[in-house]
Design an enzyme around this catalytic site. Structure first.
Site, PDB file in Angstrom:
ATOM      1  N   LYS A 169      17.619  -5.937  -1.906  1.00 31.41           N
ATOM      2  CA  LYS A 169      18.594  -5.054  -2.528  1.00 31.41           C
ATOM      3  C   LYS A 169      17.865  -4.130  -3.489  1.00 31.41           C
ATOM      4  CE  LYS A 169      21.671  -7.097  -5.064  1.00 31.41           C
ATOM      5  NZ  LYS A 169      22.612  -8.158  -5.343  1.00 31.41           N
TER       6      LYS A 169
ATOM      7  N   MET B 235      18.842  -9.701  15.671  1.00 30.21           N
ATOM      8  CA  MET B 235      18.940  -8.303  15.237  1.00 30.21           C
ATOM      9  C   MET B 235      19.410  -7.408  16.384  1.00 30.21           C
ATOM     10  SD  MET B 235      15.473  -8.049  12.926  1.00 30.21           S
ATOM     11  CE  MET B 235      14.409  -8.846  14.117  1.00 30.21           C
TER      12      MET B 235
ATOM     13  N   ASP C 178      15.370 -12.626   0.019  1.00 32.01           N
ATOM     14  CA  ASP C 178      16.047 -11.523   0.699  1.00 32.01           C
ATOM     15  C   ASP C 178      17.522 -11.515   0.351  1.00 32.01           C
ATOM     16  OD1 ASP C 178      13.748 -10.604   2.132  1.00 32.01           O
ATOM     17  OD2 ASP C 178      13.918 -12.403   3.353  1.00 32.01           O
TER      18      ASP C 178
END
Ligand code: SAH
Length: 485
Positions: free
Chosen positions: A55, A168, A33
């Site tokens: 990405k 998050m 990631d």
């Protein structure tokens, strides 16, 4: 074929598990990631393919595409490592990937990781449970899913007591705080918001539930909510070089533990290579010939004056049997280790790691004559071959490689431009760095291991802020800490 779903931990490379390091070292391909630390990816073989699925033009790659990618990579490779932050099954969507692999009949293995839910809090000095303060902790996502998903029952969480760890949750933090207060939590409940936890960039903001919405917090961050967040057992953020960006040159004579010591003091270490090893001018033809002669028994001794020479010669031999009957001399412990890595035991290691010392310890020439092979860097020192010839040996010096200045890439130069300091451990590290990067790219604070290195730096036009009092790597780090204080 096995696909490994591997937890990378929250960032600090030291928080990788032993098992994760093992499978990374064996990886043919690594799928990672956006947040993966470069240091972790370096554990995979240089030849391993790397996919950054965090990405892509227009944002991260969709989860179903990642699942498909894993299945298709499994068809082409033996060891596929899917590296995920923290633990793969804690909000990492690792469960979905495992499901997709199972559906496709691909074997997989899960390597659990240290989750940020616990480790980031720990690095901020907040225990998620604590006698008298919290008998449980709940890990919850603050990310709002699509409308069909049932909302998290924040009131129930508020009523349950115990510590609430929100992942998050940065963008919805004001809302989350409101829900929890509405559910009965005291507005004054302590909150620790920890961003970039376990990394040199770590920053903890201590606030309360009522003030959380206005507190400056940037993702990625972990929110720890509850009385334990009022404890301040900070240790990581007390490190003297925390977050400082320090350049070291990755040269042959770079002391290997400098990087470890700087990182231990909290610094973000930028290693800039200044020397690259390349083929000799003849492309290695002479070395290949010498290797064939060696295998045919033409030499009594081979003398290695660098680990590079060991690697280069071994690359043209079949294996250690080609050295049967030949003595192996090495200049010092690093070269000895390189020889041992090939399951060969050096016959001669001098008392001090110098060509002069090796010469002094060299055995007498046998009456029958004697031949020595010295594979080494082009334009190396002649002390050893000259001395051996003077002692009656027949000596073949063969160019095994050559060192050339390494040009740092644009990314590296950009990183250097933002650095706070640079450490020089020898005059050659100064000249190499100035050669490849330019004197105007030297970071503002220059630290040198001793007066000779400092003099070279000043001659190169640099202002030297720190010179180690004891001329060791430890002394250098101490001097840097004092200069940056
Ligand atoms: N599987 C991961 C969590 C993935 S969700 C784990 O077990 O840790 C990603 C969230 O984790 C981020 O939004 C943030 O809330 C948290 N996180 C991950 N790394 C972090 C870090 N270094 N510092 C603070 N929070 C982090």
């Amino acid at each position: 074929v096995t696909v490994y779903l591997v937890g990378a931990g929250p960032g600090d490379p030291g928080l990788l598990t032993v098992r994760a390091a093992e499978v990374l070292a064996a990886a043919d391909v690594v799928v990672h990631d956006r947040l993966a630390e470069a240091g972790l990816l370096d554990l995979a073989p240089a030849a391993a393919r790397r996919f950054d699925v965090g990405k892509a033009p227009g944002g991260p790659i969709r989860q179903d595409r990642i699942n498909d990618l894993l299945v298709s990579l499994a068809a082409e490779h033996t060891t596929v490592v899917r590296l995920k932050g923290g633990d793969p099954f804690v909000f990492g969507r690792g469960g979905e990937e495992a499901q997709a692999l199972a559906d496709a009949g691909v074997e997989f293995e899960v390597v659990p990781g240290i989750t940020s839910a616990v480790a980031v809090a720990a690095y901020a000095g907040v225990p998620v449970t604590h006698r008298g303060l919290a008998t449980s902790f709940t890990v919850v996502t603050g990310h709002r899913r699509d409308a069909r998903d049932p909302e998290t029952d924040w009131s129930a969480l508020a009523a349950a007591g115990g510590t609430i760890v929100v992942l998050m949750g940065v963008s919805h933090r004001a809302e989350i705080a409101r829900y929890l207060i509405a559910g009965g939590m005291a507005p004054g409940t302590p909150v620790a918001a920890v961003q970039w936890g376990t990394r040199p960039e770590q920053r903890t903001t201590r606030t309360t539930l009522a003030a959380l919405g206005d507190a400056p917090v940037e993702p990625p961050a972990t929110l720890v909510i509850g009385p334990v967040a009022g404890l301040d057992l900070a240790w990581y953020e007390r490190r003297p070089l925390l977050g400082r960006r320090v350049v070291v040159t990755r040269a042959r004579n770079q002391a290997p533990d400098l990087v470890a010591r700087l990182a231990g003091a909290g610094a973000r270490v930028l290693e800039v290579p200044t020397i690259a090893v390349e083929d000799p001018a003849d492309g290695g033809a002479a070395l290949a010939r010498a290797g064939a002669d060696l295998a045919a028994g033409a030499y009594d001794w081979v003398a290695f004056t660098s680990a590079n020479a060991v690697a280069r010669l071994m690359a043209v031999l079949r294996d250690g049997r080609d050295l049967a009957g030949c003595g192996i001399a090495v200049v010092g412990p690093g070269t000895a280790a390189a020889v041992r890595a090939h399951h060969l035991v050096p016959d001669l290691v001098p008392a001090r790691p110098l060509a002069e010392s090796l010469l002094a310890d060299w055995p007498l020439r046998p009456n029958t004559g004697g031949r020595v092979l010295i594979p080494r860097a082009a334009a190396g020192r002649d002390v050893l071959p000259d001395g051996l010839v003077a002692a009656g040996w027949a000596v073949d010096v063969v160019d095994a490689y050559r060192t050339v200045p390494a040009r740092p890439g644009p990314d590296q130069l950009a990183a250097v431009a933002g650095a706070d300091a640079i450490c020089f451990t020898s005059s050659s590290t100064v000249t190499n760095f100035v050669d490849v990067a330019g004197a105007d790219r030297v970071p503002p604070v220059v630290a040198c291991i001793g007066p000779v290195t400092a003099a070279t730096a000043r001659e190169a036009g640099l202002e030297v802020a720190a010179v180690a009092r004891t001329h060791t790597v430890g002394g250098l780090v101490d001097a840097l800490i004092a200069a940056l204080r």
